[in-house]
Scaffold this motif. Structure first.
Motif, short mmCIF file in Angstrom:
data_model
loop_
_atom_site.label_atom_id
_atom_site.label_comp_id
_atom_site.label_asym_id
_atom_site.label_seq_id
_atom_site.Cartn_x
_atom_site.Cartn_y
_atom_site.Cartn_z
N ALA A 45 -27.47 83.60 25.34
CA ALA A 45 -27.90 84.42 24.19
C ALA A 45 -26.79 84.55 23.15
CB ALA A 45 -28.35 85.80 24.66
N ALA A 46 -25.54 84.45 23.61
CA ALA A 46 -24.39 84.55 22.71
C ALA A 46 -23.87 83.19 22.27
CB ALA A 46 -23.27 85.33 23.39
N GLY A 47 -24.58 82.13 22.67
CA GLY A 47 -24.19 80.78 22.26
C GLY A 47 -23.06 80.20 23.09
N ILE A 48 -22.91 80.67 24.34
CA ILE A 48 -21.83 80.21 25.22
C ILE A 48 -22.40 79.58 26.48
CG2 ILE A 48 -19.79 80.89 26.54
CD1 ILE A 48 -19.55 83.33 24.67
N GLU A 49 -22.03 78.34 26.74
CA GLU A 49 -22.40 77.65 27.98
C GLU A 49 -21.11 77.21 28.67
OE1 GLU A 49 -25.61 74.36 28.63
OE2 GLU A 49 -23.68 73.37 28.27
N THR A 50 -20.96 77.55 29.94
CA THR A 50 -19.74 77.25 30.68
C THR A 50 -20.07 76.55 31.99
OG1 THR A 50 -18.72 79.27 29.78
CG2 THR A 50 -17.64 78.25 31.67
N TRP A 51 -19.18 75.62 32.37
CA TRP A 51 -19.29 74.95 33.67
C TRP A 51 -17.94 75.06 34.38
CZ3 TRP A 51 -23.97 73.81 35.32
CH2 TRP A 51 -24.98 73.64 34.36
N HIS A 52 -17.95 75.70 35.56
CA HIS A 52 -16.73 75.96 36.32
C HIS A 52 -16.59 74.96 37.47
CE1 HIS A 52 -16.35 79.83 34.28
NE2 HIS A 52 -17.59 80.12 34.63
N ALA A 53 -15.45 74.28 37.54
CA ALA A 53 -15.20 73.34 38.63
C ALA A 53 -14.66 74.02 39.88
CB ALA A 53 -14.23 72.25 38.18
N PHE A 54 -14.11 75.24 39.71
CA PHE A 54 -13.54 75.98 40.83
C PHE A 54 -14.21 77.35 40.94
CE2 PHE A 54 -10.38 72.84 39.86
CZ PHE A 54 -9.79 72.52 41.08
N SER A 55 -14.02 77.97 42.08
CA SER A 55 -14.50 79.34 42.30
C SER A 55 -14.09 80.20 41.12
CB SER A 55 -13.91 79.89 43.60
OG SER A 55 -14.32 81.21 43.83
N PHE A 61 -15.18 84.12 22.58
CA PHE A 61 -14.77 85.11 23.55
C PHE A 61 -13.93 86.17 22.85
CE2 PHE A 61 -15.22 81.05 25.79
CZ PHE A 61 -16.14 81.41 26.77
N ASP A 62 -14.39 87.42 22.88
CA ASP A 62 -13.64 88.51 22.28
C ASP A 62 -12.32 88.71 23.01
OD1 ASP A 62 -15.67 88.95 20.44
OD2 ASP A 62 -16.70 90.38 21.75
N GLU A 63 -11.46 89.53 22.46
CA GLU A 63 -10.12 89.72 23.02
C GLU A 63 -10.21 90.11 24.50
OE1 GLU A 63 -6.46 91.47 20.88
OE2 GLU A 63 -7.21 93.12 22.13
N HIS A 64 -9.45 89.38 25.32
CA HIS A 64 -9.45 89.62 26.76
C HIS A 64 -8.06 89.30 27.31
CE1 HIS A 64 -10.62 85.42 26.11
NE2 HIS A 64 -10.06 85.15 27.28
N PRO A 65 -7.71 89.87 28.46
CA PRO A 65 -6.35 89.71 28.98
C PRO A 65 -6.20 88.56 29.96
CG PRO A 65 -7.48 91.41 30.22
CD PRO A 65 -8.46 90.91 29.19
N HIS A 66 -4.97 88.07 30.07
CA HIS A 66 -4.57 87.14 31.12
C HIS A 66 -3.17 87.52 31.57
CE1 HIS A 66 -7.78 84.12 30.78
NE2 HIS A 66 -7.70 84.28 29.46
#
Length: 217
Positions: free
Chosen positions: A17-27, A56-61
């Motif tokens: 719905a937000a225009g984001i499609e993701t594919w994760h290779a790892f857990s 992606f809005d502001e997020h931490p790492h």
């Protein structure tokens, strides 16, 4: 030993719905798999597809080495260290989140954006955040990531062209685009090979292809 993971085996994510499609290779996130937490230093390899205006809005790492390769489109990056940049195909972007950093990732361009983002675990967590972009990295030019004991090799191959897979304790080969043959296996766009104790291996392009290859201690 080589473990091939197919593009279709990746975990789906994002927010359509937000225009984001993701594919994760790892857990990752809600897709917890205790048997797929990491390979060598690599703890994530995410393919992100963002529609124009999405992001992606502001997020931490923290305590993560984050390397991004744009496949198509333009990625706008802003972070709490004050850096802002636009990353395009051929550029290597690196963010060492170290003790903590926040950032924004958006598609402010006119067309769709696809990028591959790889997270690596540092050998010694901590220190200060670090950010850089290497614009237009040349084919076969290695990009060193000593903080994770790793080296990234970007290979763009013509059909029939071969490239050596580095001899290493761990080698991670991700097919960005095209078809390649590796040790008897056919690999296609989005596929990856996780190789332990790699020695004397070559990848041959069946079509024009682009590979991201991690060499890790």
């Amino acid at each position: 030993m080589m473990d091939v993971r197919r593009a279709g085996e990746r975990y789906p994510g994002g927010d359509s719905a937000a225009g984001i499609e993701t594919w994760h290779a790892f857990s990752f996130g809600p897709h917890y798999d205790p048997d797929n937490l990491r390979f060598g230093a690599v703890i994530a390899c995410n393919e992100e597809n963002l529609a124009p205006g999405a992001g992606f809005d502001e997020h931490p790492h923290s305590h993560t080495e984050i390397v991004t390769w744009v496949v198509a489109g333009e990625l706008t990056h802003r972070d709490s260290t004050g850096r802002e940049s636009v990353v395009r195909h051929g550029d290597v972007q690196r963010l060492s989140s170290a003790g903590g950093v926040r950032h924004v990732e958006r598609n402010d361009g006119p067309g769709p954006l696809t990028f591959v983002q790889m997270w690596l675990a540092p050998l010694d967590p901590g220190s200060d955040p670090f950010y850089e972009v290497v614009h237009g990295i040349a084919d076969s030019t290695p990009y060193a990531l000593p903080e994770a004991g790793a080296m990234l090799h970007v290979r763009r191959l013509r059909a029939g062209e071969r490239t050596a897979v580095p001899d290493a304790a761990y080698a991670y080969v991700h097919v960005v685009r095209g078809d390649v043959r590796l040790d008897g296996e056919e690999l296609h766009t989005g596929d990856a090979a996780r190789i332990t104790d790699a020695k004397g291996l070559e990848a041959e392009a069946a079509t024009e292809a682009e590979l991201l290859v991690w060499e890790m201690t």
